[in-house]
Design a protein around this motif. Structure first.
Motif, PDB file in Angstrom:
ATOM      1  N   CYS A  42       0.834  -1.212   0.000  1.00 56.37           N
ATOM      2  CA  CYS A  42       0.000   0.000   0.000  1.00 56.37           C
ATOM      3  C   CYS A  42       0.869   1.262   0.000  1.00 56.37           C
ATOM      4  O   CYS A  42       0.582   2.225  -0.722  1.00 56.37           O
ATOM      5  N   SER A  43       1.930   1.256   0.798  1.00 59.13           N
ATOM      6  CA  SER A  43       2.764   2.456   0.923  1.00 59.13           C
ATOM      7  C   SER A  43       3.511   2.753  -0.373  1.00 59.13           C
ATOM      8  O   SER A  43       3.547   3.904  -0.837  1.00 59.13           O
ATOM      9  N   VAL A  44       4.117   1.711  -0.950  1.00 56.09           N
ATOM     10  CA  VAL A  44       4.852   1.912  -2.199  1.00 56.09           C
ATOM     11  C   VAL A  44       3.891   2.311  -3.316  1.00 56.09           C
ATOM     12  O   VAL A  44       4.191   3.180  -4.145  1.00 56.09           O
ATOM     13  N   GLY A  45       2.717   1.679  -3.315  1.00 63.03           N
ATOM     14  CA  GLY A  45       1.708   2.046  -4.308  1.00 63.03           C
ATOM     15  C   GLY A  45       1.259   3.489  -4.157  1.00 63.03           C
ATOM     16  O   GLY A  45       1.040   4.195  -5.152  1.00 63.03           O
ATOM     17  N   TRP A  46       1.154   3.934  -2.911  1.00 65.59           N
ATOM     18  CA  TRP A  46       0.770   5.322  -2.628  1.00 65.59           C
ATOM     19  C   TRP A  46       1.800   6.280  -3.221  1.00 65.59           C
ATOM     20  O   TRP A  46       1.449   7.263  -3.887  1.00 65.59           O
ATOM     21  N   LEU A 102       4.682  14.157  -1.781  1.00 63.82           N
ATOM     22  CA  LEU A 102       5.687  13.193  -2.255  1.00 63.82           C
ATOM     23  C   LEU A 102       6.943  13.243  -1.383  1.00 63.82           C
ATOM     24  O   LEU A 102       7.522  12.198  -1.050  1.00 63.82           O
ATOM     25  N   VAL A 103       7.346  14.457  -1.000  1.00 66.80           N
ATOM     26  CA  VAL A 103       8.516  14.600  -0.114  1.00 66.80           C
ATOM     27  C   VAL A 103       8.256  13.897   1.226  1.00 66.80           C
ATOM     28  O   VAL A 103       9.104  13.159   1.746  1.00 66.80           O
ATOM     29  N   VAL A 104       7.058  14.118   1.773  1.00 69.43           N
ATOM     30  CA  VAL A 104       6.704  13.487   3.053  1.00 69.43           C
ATOM     31  C   VAL A 104       6.717  11.961   2.915  1.00 69.43           C
ATOM     32  O   VAL A 104       7.223  11.234   3.790  1.00 69.43           O
ATOM     33  N   LEU A 105       6.186  11.458   1.802  1.00 67.07           N
ATOM     34  CA  LEU A 105       6.151  10.009   1.604  1.00 67.07           C
ATOM     35  C   LEU A 105       7.561   9.433   1.464  1.00 67.07           C
ATOM     36  O   LEU A 105       7.833   8.319   1.929  1.00 67.07           O
ATOM     37  N   VAL A 106       8.449  10.183   0.832  1.00 67.28           N
ATOM     38  CA  VAL A 106       9.844   9.724   0.718  1.00 67.28           C
ATOM     39  C   VAL A 106      10.490   9.675   2.109  1.00 67.28           C
ATOM     40  O   VAL A 106      11.206   8.716   2.445  1.00 67.28           O
ATOM     41  N   VAL A 107      10.226  10.695   2.928  1.00 63.79           N
ATOM     42  CA  VAL A 107      10.765  10.702   4.299  1.00 63.79           C
ATOM     43  C   VAL A 107      10.226   9.503   5.081  1.00 63.79           C
ATOM     44  O   VAL A 107      10.966   8.809   5.806  1.00 63.79           O
ATOM     45  N   ILE A 108       8.929   9.218   4.912  1.00 64.61           N
ATOM     46  CA  ILE A 108       8.321   8.067   5.598  1.00 64.61           C
ATOM     47  C   ILE A 108       8.998   6.770   5.152  1.00 64.61           C
ATOM     48  O   ILE A 108       9.309   5.895   5.977  1.00 64.61           O
ATOM     49  N   THR A 109       9.262   6.654   3.855  1.00 67.33           N
ATOM     50  CA  THR A 109       9.915   5.447   3.338  1.00 67.33           C
ATOM     51  C   THR A 109      11.325   5.306   3.903  1.00 67.33           C
ATOM     52  O   THR A 109      11.745   4.204   4.287  1.00 67.33           O
ATOM     53  N   ILE A 110      12.062   6.420   3.962  1.00 71.00           N
ATOM     54  CA  ILE A 110      13.423   6.380   4.518  1.00 71.00           C
ATOM     55  C   ILE A 110      13.386   5.947   5.985  1.00 71.00           C
ATOM     56  O   ILE A 110      14.181   5.122   6.429  1.00 71.00           O
ATOM     57  N   LEU A 111      12.429   6.496   6.744  1.00 74.93           N
ATOM     58  CA  LEU A 111      12.314   6.118   8.156  1.00 74.93           C
ATOM     59  C   LEU A 111      12.041   4.621   8.297  1.00 74.93           C
ATOM     60  O   LEU A 111      12.615   3.946   9.151  1.00 74.93           O
ATOM     61  N   GLY A 112      11.156   4.107   7.436  1.00 75.57           N
ATOM     62  CA  GLY A 112      10.805   2.690   7.516  1.00 75.57           C
ATOM     63  C   GLY A 112      11.957   1.780   7.145  1.00 75.57           C
ATOM     64  O   GLY A 112      12.069   0.670   7.675  1.00 75.57           O
ATOM     65  N   THR A 162      -2.323   3.528   6.067  1.00 77.87           N
ATOM     66  CA  THR A 162      -2.401   3.942   7.477  1.00 77.87           C
ATOM     67  C   THR A 162      -2.879   2.791   8.361  1.00 77.87           C
ATOM     68  O   THR A 162      -2.265   2.479   9.387  1.00 77.87           O
ATOM     69  N   VAL A 163      -3.957   2.145   7.932  1.00 72.95           N
ATOM     70  CA  VAL A 163      -4.527   1.065   8.746  1.00 72.95           C
ATOM     71  C   VAL A 163      -3.562  -0.120   8.826  1.00 72.95           C
ATOM     72  O   VAL A 163      -3.298  -0.663   9.914  1.00 72.95           O
ATOM     73  N   SER A 164      -2.997  -0.506   7.673  1.00 74.64           N
ATOM     74  CA  SER A 164      -2.089  -1.661   7.676  1.00 74.64           C
ATOM     75  C   SER A 164      -0.810  -1.349   8.460  1.00 74.64           C
ATOM     76  O   SER A 164      -0.233  -2.252   9.072  1.00 74.64           O
ATOM     77  N   LEU A 181       3.996   7.296  11.868  1.00 72.38           N
ATOM     78  CA  LEU A 181       2.551   7.398  12.098  1.00 72.38           C
ATOM     79  C   LEU A 181       2.093   8.849  12.010  1.00 72.38           C
ATOM     80  O   LEU A 181       1.068   9.154  11.380  1.00 72.38           O
ATOM     81  N   ALA A 182       2.872   9.764  12.606  1.00 78.16           N
ATOM     82  CA  ALA A 182       2.498  11.180  12.580  1.00 78.16           C
ATOM     83  C   ALA A 182       2.505  11.712  11.142  1.00 78.16           C
ATOM     84  O   ALA A 182       1.549  12.375  10.708  1.00 78.16           O
ATOM     85  N   LEU A 183       3.577  11.408  10.403  1.00 73.52           N
ATOM     86  CA  LEU A 183       3.677  11.912   9.026  1.00 73.52           C
ATOM     87  C   LEU A 183       2.586  11.311   8.137  1.00 73.52           C
ATOM     88  O   LEU A 183       1.991  12.005   7.302  1.00 73.52           O
ATOM     89  N   THR A 184       2.323  10.014   8.326  1.00 72.63           N
ATOM     90  CA  THR A 184       1.280   9.367   7.526  1.00 72.63           C
ATOM     91  C   THR A 184      -0.086   9.975   7.825  1.00 72.63           C
ATOM     92  O   THR A 184      -0.888  10.208   6.904  1.00 72.63           O
ATOM     93  N   SER A 185      -0.343  10.248   9.099  1.00 74.09           N
ATOM     94  CA  SER A 185      -1.633  10.838   9.471  1.00 74.09           C
ATOM     95  C   SER A 185      -1.780  12.227   8.851  1.00 74.09           C
ATOM     96  O   SER A 185      -2.841  12.561   8.300  1.00 74.09           O
ATOM     97  N   VAL A 186      -0.710  13.027   8.940  1.00 77.86           N
ATOM     98  CA  VAL A 186      -0.760  14.383   8.364  1.00 77.86           C
ATOM     99  C   VAL A 186      -0.984  14.303   6.853  1.00 77.86           C
ATOM    100  O   VAL A 186      -1.832  15.018   6.290  1.00 77.86           O
ATOM    101  N   ALA A 187      -0.245  13.414   6.192  1.00 74.36           N
ATOM    102  CA  ALA A 187      -0.375  13.286   4.741  1.00 74.36           C
ATOM    103  C   ALA A 187      -1.785  12.844   4.351  1.00 74.36           C
ATOM    104  O   ALA A 187      -2.353  13.341   3.367  1.00 74.36           O
ATOM    105  N   THR A 188      -2.363  11.933   5.131  1.00 78.15           N
ATOM    106  CA  THR A 188      -3.710  11.448   4.818  1.00 78.15           C
ATOM    107  C   THR A 188      -4.746  12.553   5.016  1.00 78.15           C
ATOM    108  O   THR A 188      -5.652  12.723   4.188  1.00 78.15           O
TER     109      THR A 188
END
Lengths: 101, 186
Positions: free
Chosen positions: B30-34, B155-165, B79-81, B103-110
């Protein structure tokens, strides 16, 4: 030219400067950082930087909200009542209303 | 009795592992697809901002469809998964800083995505209104600029989330509770 190595090492990875070093694997081989709880445990530097950047961005957004930068397409539109966006678009494109003669 | 307990624990272990792996697989998908869907949306909006007429109308309709049918479902599913995956994994939801930051960044992005949904859908419907005397192109350009800013920032936020993960930087909020077997051994 010599480069001096930082004393703490990288912030990420097994050699990172955190409250603990190394990783611990559980019974299923799931690696987890071996952090030790204690009163002297410090918040990692990357968390401080993260919070600082978030705070700066939040303040910037607040300033943009307060100043109304961007017109009806700026972030201020999220605060308004759920009016018709298209009519707002038209009003914005047409510019200020002319005074009646 | 001990044998029965040990056998029961051993039998439940593979199922826990399967649940953990399934949740993680769903979350990564889901995250990569997003991220990919936001990239596709951004490219559609960029091209739409450089064209006019029927081509722009078609691109905006495509962007609206991608948002409604792909980006929003993937964002909610991610977010849910992610929450489910963290709860069934040793990382926990509020045990490590990097999980909490994700979780915080994903919630803000959503939330920002859901706030942007209406303007995006309205832009997609705008070409139909353009048949009649409708909104000025100037308004569409400013709306497109807003979409570009939001999508680029997202997109920047999602890249940061991916790096954190992927990097999982150190830092524990609260320690992991010792397992039942450890407590028994003590």
């Amino acid at each position: 030219m010599k480069f001096r190595r930082r004393a703490g090492g990288p912030a990420f990875g097994p050699g990172g400067r955190g409250p603990a070093r190394g990783r611990q694997a559980d019974s299923e081989g799931y690696a987890e950082p071996l952090d030790v709880a204690g009163p002297g445990r410090a918040v990692p530097r990357w968390v401080k930087v993260f919070v600082l950047v978030a705070a700066v961005l939040a303040i910037l957004l607040l300033v943009v909200f307060m100043t109304g930068f961007g017109g009806p397409h700026g972030p201020g539109r999220h605060l308004g009542a759920p009016s018709d966006q298209l009519s707002t678009d038209v009003a914005w494109a047409q510019g200020p209303a002319l005074p009646a003669r | 009795m001990t044998d029965v307990g040990t056998t029961g624990a051993a039998a439940s272990r593979p199922s826990r592992r399967v649940i953990r792996k399934t949740a993680l697989t769903a979350h990564v998908l889901c995250s990569v697809g997003w991220v990919g869907a936001v990239g596709a949306f951004l490219s559609l909006v960029v091209v739409a901002s450089t064209t006019i007429g029927a081509k722009r109308a078609a691109l905006l309709v495509a962007a609206a469809v991608v948002t409604q049918a792909v980006i929003v479902p993937l964002a909610l599913a991610s977010t849910v998964s992610g929450v489910l995956s963290s709860l069934v994994s040793p990382w926990g939801l509020v045990r490590h800083y990097w999980v909490l930051a994700k979780l915080a960044l994903t919630s803000v992005a959503t939330v920002v995505l859901l706030l942007q949904l209406r303007p995006i859908l309205e832009l997609g419907a705008q070409p139909v209104l353009d048949q009649a005397p409708g909104p000025s192109p100037t308004a569409t350009v400013s709306s497109l600029l807003s979409l570009l800013v939001h999508a680029g920032g997202g997109l920047v936020v999602l890249v940061v989330i991916t790096i954190l993960g992927l990097w999982k930087p150190r830092g524990q909020i609260r320690p992991r509770r010792p397992s039942r077997s450890t407590q028994t051994a003590r």
